[in-house]
Design a protein around this motif. Structure first.
Motif, mmCIF file in Angstrom:
data_model
loop_
_atom_site.group_PDB
_atom_site.id
_atom_site.type_symbol
_atom_site.label_atom_id
_atom_site.label_comp_id
_atom_site.label_asym_id
_atom_site.label_seq_id
_atom_site.Cartn_x
_atom_site.Cartn_y
_atom_site.Cartn_z
ATOM 1 N N SER A 1 0.938 -1.203 -0.159
ATOM 2 C CA SER A 1 -0.020 0.110 -0.139
ATOM 3 C C SER A 1 0.632 1.216 0.076
ATOM 4 C CB SER A 1 -1.013 0.176 1.204
ATOM 5 O OG SER A 1 -0.290 0.026 2.334
ATOM 6 N N TRP A 2 2.065 1.118 0.578
ATOM 7 C CA TRP A 2 2.740 2.443 0.588
ATOM 8 C C TRP A 2 3.997 2.561 -0.644
ATOM 9 C CZ3 TRP A 2 1.984 2.442 6.119
ATOM 10 C CH2 TRP A 2 1.916 3.411 6.555
ATOM 11 N N HIS B 1 3.068 1.435 -3.619
ATOM 12 C CA HIS B 1 2.166 1.631 -4.844
ATOM 13 C C HIS B 1 0.959 2.555 -4.842
ATOM 14 C CE1 HIS B 1 4.565 -1.534 -7.196
ATOM 15 N NE2 HIS B 1 4.566 -1.745 -5.993
ATOM 16 N N GLN B 2 1.042 3.696 -5.170
ATOM 17 C CA GLN B 2 0.057 4.689 -4.993
ATOM 18 C C GLN B 2 -1.133 4.160 -5.992
ATOM 19 O OE1 GLN B 2 -0.058 7.392 -2.885
ATOM 20 N NE2 GLN B 2 1.703 6.629 -2.039
ATOM 21 N N ASP C 1 5.117 4.299 -13.583
ATOM 22 C CA ASP C 1 5.523 3.527 -12.092
ATOM 23 C C ASP C 1 5.691 1.953 -12.284
ATOM 24 O OD1 ASP C 1 3.162 5.503 -10.247
ATOM 25 O OD2 ASP C 1 5.191 5.898 -10.899
#
Lengths: 169, 80
Positions: free
Chosen positions: A158-159, A161-162, B38
């Motif tokens: 969770s931290w 990957h936004q 990303d």
């Protein structure tokens, strides 16, 4: 009116919880940072309290159990998809997120396990704890490791990957 | 750093993230992460996306930033 057989009544009770419905459609996955953090904090505090033993053992157990119950929801609704799923697609990105999360979590869990394996016998030897209490502490330590197994990968995923906006442009 | 023009090609062809994701066999979130830079796709996924847009893979992905569309159009306009 015919009476329902016992098995049907049990099915109705199970359906009331809403849990069987979770298997029929893909779950809506969320980062669940807060829940994972709360579960981890409760687990750590609970484990620390149980180490004092005596009268606070059960209090620590209660706190640890609360953390364990909360952590149980993390694999179901958190950002990490399971290794095998019949309801949701697990693509290469999901597999990478999962792999990195567990690669981070496993050394932490290993460290905690080694601390427990070494620390609990040392604690028993130094403080002459009753055997029943040490057996209970072993069980609590196992529960704490399970909390780590659920919470740490979720926190990493969770931290790291936004979440992307789901609404299409 | 891997740059890509997936969003540009999607906009040009009017394809939604969901439609592209279905076509190449991934989740829409994955397309979003790709466009944001990303996530670096596997070779297989990159080739599937290029095939979906019917372009060479180097038109879609690059190690150097792509030239802005406005600059390309200005240069084309000047040459014409």
């Amino acid at each position: 009116m015919t009476a329902k057989p016992l098995t049907e009544r049990l099915d109705d009770i199970a359906n009331l919880t809403g849990i069987p419905a979770l298997t029929t459609r893909p779950p809506k996955r969320r980062p669940l940072r807060g829940l994972a953090l709360v579960a981890l904090v409760l687990g750590t505090v609970g484990m620390a309290v149980t180490l004092f033993g005596g009268r606070v053992l059960l209090i620590g157990d209660g706190i640890l159990l609360a953390g364990f119950v909360l952590s149980g929801w993390l694999p179901l609704m958190g950002p990490i998809k399971p290794w095998m799923s019949f309801t949701e697609r697990v693509d290469e990105l999901d597999a990478q997120i999962r792999a990195k999360a567990y690669l981070t979590a496993l050394p932490i869990i290993l460290f905690a396990a080694v601390c427990g394996l070494v620390g609990l016998p040392v604690l028993a030897w130094l403080q002459h704890r009753p055997p029943a209490e040490m057996v209970a502490l072993g069980g609590f330590a196992a529960m704490y490791l399970l909390i780590l197994w659920n919470a740490v990968p979720t926190l990493h995923a969770s931290w790291r990957h936004q979440p992307v906006e789901e609404l299409d442009d | 750093m891997l740059y890509n023009r997936i969003a540009l090609f999607r906009a040009e062809r009017g394809i939604s993230r969901k439609a592209l994701a279905e076509a190449v066999g991934v989740n829409p979130q994955t397309i979003g992460y790709l466009e944001r830079g990303d996530y670096k796709p596997s070779l297989e996924l990159a080739m599937k996306i290029a095939a979906e847009f019917e372009v060479a893979i180097e038109h879609l992905f690059s190690f150097t930033p792509f030239e802005p569309v406005a600059a390309v159009l200005r240069r084309a306009g000047d040459a014409a």
